[in-house]
Design a protein around this motif. Sequence first.
Motif, PDB file in Angstrom:
ATOM      1  N   MET A  64      45.201  -2.983 -19.047  1.00 17.63           N
ATOM      2  CA  MET A  64      46.623  -2.732 -18.860  1.00 17.63           C
ATOM      3  C   MET A  64      47.387  -4.036 -18.632  1.00 17.63           C
ATOM      4  SD  MET A  64      48.428   0.086 -16.382  1.00 17.63           S
ATOM      5  CE  MET A  64      47.613  -0.548 -14.913  1.00 17.63           C
ATOM      6  N   GLN A  65      46.805  -4.956 -17.870  1.00 17.00           N
ATOM      7  CA  GLN A  65      47.455  -6.240 -17.644  1.00 17.00           C
ATOM      8  C   GLN A  65      47.573  -7.040 -18.941  1.00 17.00           C
ATOM      9  OE1 GLN A  65      48.544  -7.607 -14.609  1.00 17.00           O
ATOM     10  NE2 GLN A  65      48.132  -5.690 -13.548  1.00 17.00           N
ATOM     11  N   HIS A  66      46.519  -7.020 -19.735  1.00 17.21           N
ATOM     12  CA  HIS A  66      46.533  -7.781 -20.988  1.00 17.21           C
ATOM     13  C   HIS A  66      47.531  -7.188 -21.976  1.00 17.21           C
ATOM     14  CE1 HIS A  66      44.758 -10.621 -23.847  1.00 17.21           C
ATOM     15  NE2 HIS A  66      44.837  -9.658 -24.750  1.00 17.21           N
ATOM     16  N   LEU A  67      47.574  -5.861 -22.067  1.00 24.39           N
ATOM     17  CA  LEU A  67      48.523  -5.218 -22.979  1.00 24.39           C
ATOM     18  C   LEU A  67      49.961  -5.452 -22.531  1.00 24.39           C
ATOM     19  CD1 LEU A  67      46.651  -1.851 -23.618  1.00 24.39           C
ATOM     20  CD2 LEU A  67      46.838  -3.797 -25.165  1.00 24.39           C
ATOM     21  N   ALA A  68      50.172  -5.452 -21.228  1.00 26.36           N
ATOM     22  CA  ALA A  68      51.523  -5.738 -20.727  1.00 26.36           C
ATOM     23  C   ALA A  68      51.945  -7.161 -21.077  1.00 26.36           C
ATOM     24  CB  ALA A  68      51.569  -5.524 -19.216  1.00 26.36           C
ATOM     25  N   ARG A  69      51.013  -8.111 -21.008  1.00 18.89           N
ATOM     26  CA  ARG A  69      51.324  -9.487 -21.366  1.00 18.89           C
ATOM     27  C   ARG A  69      51.655  -9.592 -22.854  1.00 18.89           C
ATOM     28  NH1 ARG A  69      47.481 -11.597 -18.931  1.00 18.89           N
ATOM     29  NH2 ARG A  69      45.929 -11.684 -20.591  1.00 18.89           N
TER      30      ARG A  69
END
Length: 335
Positions: free
Chosen positions: A57-62
């Motif tokens: 989720m953090q990577h996709l948000a970035r």
Amino acid sequence: MTSQINTDVFEFDRFSSFNRLRRAGAYVLRFINNTRIKNKTNRKTGPLTVDELNASMQHLARLSQMKSFPVEYDKMINNLPVKHTRGINKLNVFLDTDKMIRVGGRISNATSFSYDKKHPILLCSKHRFTQLLFQSEHIRLLHAPPSLLLATIKDCWWPLGGTNLAKRVVRTCVTCIRMKAKTFAPIMDPNDLSALTPAHFLIGRPLTAPPCKDLTAETGRLPRYEMLEKMRQHFWQRWSKQYISELQTRTKWQTHGQDIVHNSLVLVKEDNLPPLRWRLGRVVTLFTGHDGVSRVADVKTASGVIRRAFTKLCPLLMPAESEAAPAPSTSPQPH
């Protein structure tokens, strides 16, 4: 020196569910990590862990930030001065240790809030990641209204234009539409002669039903029935002079609202059933009155074709005019 960032490495538009999007990203990250580990016994296998889902989720948000704010992100990653665009200029944005754009604020020194609450992650409401996030939270909160949905998301995220997105998510939710179904209200024919009058409340029938002589001029003592009839006639004279003229003004149905179109998906309202058990159907035929307004339609359901008035039909997701199938020639209003 500036770096060029490729933001098209993940196709967000391929997914219709936030959970599927997050799990797909987690499997991609697992594959990348496993290819870098030479010892096969140390590679991760089996069900996804909570840490893997959070990292996804953090990577996709970035990635969504790189796509939504490419100029700002590129300058911030290279420590260059940033001229923020409209919407971001009121926020004290910065890059955290994970190279994600977060929002600073006046509660940064508060000790009773978490780091995500004090510095939420910046998102753009037009990106697919944000839209799927709102849809997922709306369902997780048991179909919460827009205000509660937006307030919950702002505990960790800061979506630009989040108010409009929250309203759109609730407005297009099929379950919410079925729970709060509203029937059509086509404009009514002003030549209707069966109007409701005070006589229906006084004697329970139209004034033309019982013939009776004029008692308004009587001044002597009358039997009880004739006294009541005199009161009714007196009331009718006042009402006909003072109120009838007011009927020229429409108090409702002033404009022609949303009209049903051919091939629309609707709910058939049943008086003895709750909204979630109303039948689904698709409009196959429209019936137009003498004034050019459609008020009755044939609806194809799982049990056959039924005919219902618009006041018994609740629209679901109305198709756009360009997407609606060409309607057959409308039939005259049925009697």
